[in-house]
Enzyme design. Structure first.
Site, short mmCIF file in Angstrom:
data_model
loop_
_atom_site.label_atom_id
_atom_site.label_comp_id
_atom_site.label_asym_id
_atom_site.label_seq_id
_atom_site.Cartn_x
_atom_site.Cartn_y
_atom_site.Cartn_z
N GLU A 25 35.61 -0.15 110.56
CA GLU A 25 34.29 -0.13 111.20
C GLU A 25 33.25 -0.80 110.30
OE1 GLU A 25 31.75 3.32 110.79
OE2 GLU A 25 33.52 4.53 110.38
N LYS A 159 33.44 14.92 109.45
CA LYS A 159 32.38 15.11 108.44
C LYS A 159 32.00 16.59 108.36
CE LYS A 159 30.62 10.42 109.02
NZ LYS A 159 31.50 9.96 110.11
#
Length: 304
Positions: A25, A159
């Protein structure tokens, strides 16, 4: 679909020959890390993938063109530019149609990887259900993309600023398998365990490649999460990190920061609170994911 894509010559040659390609990404470059660590890390990650025998394909949008593989100059541009949109599924048609510049999130990178025929994607950590998500309905598009797009995502879990229990429940409901690479525990990005388990533990890239091949050969749509814990040498203390996260979340709430702005703010705040340790850990886990992801891509290409 290739009307919208510019595929780097190295990537195109690898795809034609059936050689392993790993998607990367660009949001981690433009919105996830400060300059110059972002560009340096991007280059090092690409080199790690090459060393393992695969071809890296960092994905981004430049002047409305979806780039499958960035040049060194384009990487540098993403690292320094301030006019780069953060692009998820919702944003993709606008940024392409308006000929803007965009950095792809996990969700958008998965979409673009599938358009190009890439099956393996390496990132830092996926998004998920945000804390208090039952009130705000703030759920990352990464999760819905995993439910429908046939790309495996190698990550250090989700996360740790998120509600990891609800994130895993969402993935289970939508039939997305969560594989622990050499681990029975679901990692929490900065730390090696979240207190939650994985669906299956697989200890070799070849095992994961066979799993992915079988899943898609059975016609089971959607991706898979390959959860690869951060190396022990760079893992942070879970209890201390939870306290730091609580403080960062409280500050974000007080400032009214939410939606797509929340994660960049919280990651920057964690770097500030930990005196840079969280950034070091972030860089280490991305490199580790690249190492493992490239091995999986090689094993998957060998099966094909």
């Amino acid at each position: 679909m290739h009307d919208f894509l510019d595929i780097h010559s190295d990537v195109a040659a690898a795809l034609r020959a059936g050689r392993p390609v790993v998607a990367l990404e660009s949001t981690i470059i433009s919105h996830g890390m400060p300059y110059p660590q972002n560009v340096q890390t991007a280059r090092e990650v690409e080199n790690i993938i090459r060393e393992q025998g695969a071809v890296p394909a960092t994905i981004g949008i430049i002047d409305g063109r979806i780039k499958i593989g960035l040049t060194d100059e384009e990487l540098e541009s993403f690292g320094q530019a301030s006019n780069v949109h953060k692009v998820s599924r919702r944003d993709l048609p606008y940024v392409v149609a308006a000929k803007k510049n965009g950095a792809t999130t996990v969700a958008a990178t998965m979409i673009c990887a599938q358009l190009a025929g890439i099956k393996v994607f390496v990132t830092g950590g996926i998004g998920g259900v945000h804390r208090e998500g039952e009130l705000t309905m703030d759920i990352s598009a990464d999760l819905t993309e995993l439910a429908q797009t046939d790309v495996a995502v190698i990550c250090a879990g989700a996360k740790s600023i998120l509600d990891l229990g609800r994130t895993l429940e969402y993935l289970e409901t939508h039939g997305v398998p969560v594989i622990g690479y050499q681990s029975d525990d679901f990692p929490a990005f900065y730390t090696r365990s979240s207190g939650h388990g994985v669906d299956y533990r697989l200890d070799a890239p070849e095992e994961i490649a066979r799993f992915l091949h079988t899943k898609w050969a059975l016609g089971l749509k959607g991706g898979a999460v390959v959860a690869n814990p951060v190396p022990e040498t760079h893992a942070l203390d879970a209890q201390a990190m939870e306290s730091h996260i609580d403080n960062a979340l409280a500050e974000a709430k007080a400032q009214g920061i939410k939606g797509k702005d929340a994660t960049p703010f919280l990651l920057a705040k964690m770097k500030e609170i930990t005196g840079g340790q969280s950034l070091d850990t972030n860089i280490a886990l991305v490199k580790h994911n690249a190492h493992v992801g490239a091995q999986i891509a090689v094993a998957y290409a060998n099966l094909k």
